[in-house]
Write a protein that holds these residues in place. Structure first.
Motif, mmCIF file in Angstrom:
data_model
loop_
_atom_site.group_PDB
_atom_site.id
_atom_site.type_symbol
_atom_site.label_atom_id
_atom_site.label_comp_id
_atom_site.label_asym_id
_atom_site.label_seq_id
_atom_site.Cartn_x
_atom_site.Cartn_y
_atom_site.Cartn_z
ATOM 1 N N ARG A 263 0.813 -1.216 0.112
ATOM 2 C CA ARG A 263 -0.198 0.108 0.137
ATOM 3 C C ARG A 263 0.859 1.401 0.000
ATOM 4 O O ARG A 263 1.686 1.428 0.863
ATOM 5 C CB ARG A 263 -1.042 -0.074 1.193
ATOM 6 C CG ARG A 263 -1.882 -1.031 1.230
ATOM 7 C CD ARG A 263 -2.922 -1.162 2.654
ATOM 8 N NE ARG A 263 -3.441 0.003 2.687
ATOM 9 C CZ ARG A 263 -3.996 0.263 3.762
ATOM 10 N NH1 ARG A 263 -4.164 -0.483 4.781
ATOM 11 N NH2 ARG A 263 -4.793 1.263 3.924
ATOM 12 N N PRO A 264 0.660 2.101 -1.085
ATOM 13 C CA PRO A 264 1.207 3.443 -0.901
ATOM 14 C C PRO A 264 1.084 4.248 0.211
ATOM 15 O O PRO A 264 2.036 4.742 0.853
ATOM 16 C CB PRO A 264 0.702 4.311 -2.176
ATOM 17 C CG PRO A 264 0.329 3.085 -3.019
ATOM 18 C CD PRO A 264 -0.172 2.131 -2.295
ATOM 19 N N SER A 265 -0.119 4.235 0.854
ATOM 20 C CA SER A 265 -0.304 4.827 2.177
ATOM 21 C C SER A 265 0.298 4.229 3.375
ATOM 22 O O SER A 265 0.378 4.936 4.291
ATOM 23 C CB SER A 265 -1.990 5.013 2.355
ATOM 24 O OG SER A 265 -2.561 3.509 2.687
ATOM 25 N N SER A 266 0.935 3.112 3.265
ATOM 26 C CA SER A 266 1.644 2.492 4.452
ATOM 27 C C SER A 266 3.013 2.478 4.143
ATOM 28 O O SER A 266 4.014 2.104 5.000
ATOM 29 C CB SER A 266 1.137 1.037 4.322
ATOM 30 O OG SER A 266 -0.168 0.951 4.918
ATOM 31 N N GLY A 267 3.570 3.385 3.133
ATOM 32 C CA GLY A 267 5.004 3.585 3.073
ATOM 33 C C GLY A 267 5.612 2.795 2.064
ATOM 34 O O GLY A 267 6.746 2.689 2.200
#
Length: 195
Positions: free
Chosen positions: A126-130
């Motif tokens: 996930r991009p939102s998880s880095g």
């Protein structure tokens, strides 16, 4: 000369008895190895050690899927990235089993309403998880190297059951699901590691 031959024969018998291996005929005139033995030895040397691929044995019922050309290409990309990271075959087994569970070795883009949050790529990172940008995460080499970076941070991952190592990196809602892919992942690494 006769006592020398007797000593040679007894020496070879002693090696065989002690667990050594005497191969080939006992013909002192011809010391050239037979060609029938050479290819088998070379093939064996090219195969990864099965004990290193599945050091704990498989856990639970195993699943298997037939792979298409894209999925096989992704297997090869995971193996190449594992080698690039300087990690052993076992890391490739963990990576491939994880990808089999997460995406069935398909490099998934955004799936609209079917997406698990903003999960993408082979490992559903996930991009939102880095994990990286969507473009990075959908690059098989990048996503594998990102997974392997996480794996290397897990103390003792080499000695853990596969599902524990994968879960520590992935933090999945289904932590035991990775185990079902261990045999197929090991078979794929054995098949493609030296190709």
């Amino acid at each position: 000369m006769n006592s020398m031959l007797t000593k040679s024969v007894l020496g070879i018998a002693g090696l065989a008895f002690a667990g050594g291996m005497a191969a080939g005929p006992l013909n002192h005139a011809d010391t050239t190895p037979t060609t029938a033995l050479t290819p088998a030895a070379v093939v064996q040397a090219d195969k990864p050690d099965a004990g290193k691929l599945i050091p704990h044995g498989v856990q639970g019922t195993q699943s298997h899927i037939d792979l298409n050309d894209e999925q096989t290409g992704n297997v090869k990309a995971i193996i190449a990235a594992t080698k690039k990271a300087g990690l052993p075959e076992r890391a490739a087994v963990v990576s491939i089993a994880t990808s089999l569970q997460e995406s069935k070795l398909e490099n998934l883009g955004h799936l609209g309403d079917r997406n698990d949050h903003d999960s993408l790529g082979l490992f559903q990172q996930r991009p939102s998880s880095g994990w990286g940008t969507p473009e990075q995460i959908t690059d098989p080499e990048y996503s594998t190297l990102a997974f392997l970076k996480g794996l290397k941070q897990v103390d003792g991952w080499q000695d853990m059951p596969l599902t524990d190592a994968a879960q520590t990196v992935q933090v999945s809602a289904y932590p035991d699901a990775y185990a079902q892919w261990e045999q197929q992942a090991a078979d794929l690494v054995a098949q493609h590691w030296n190709n």
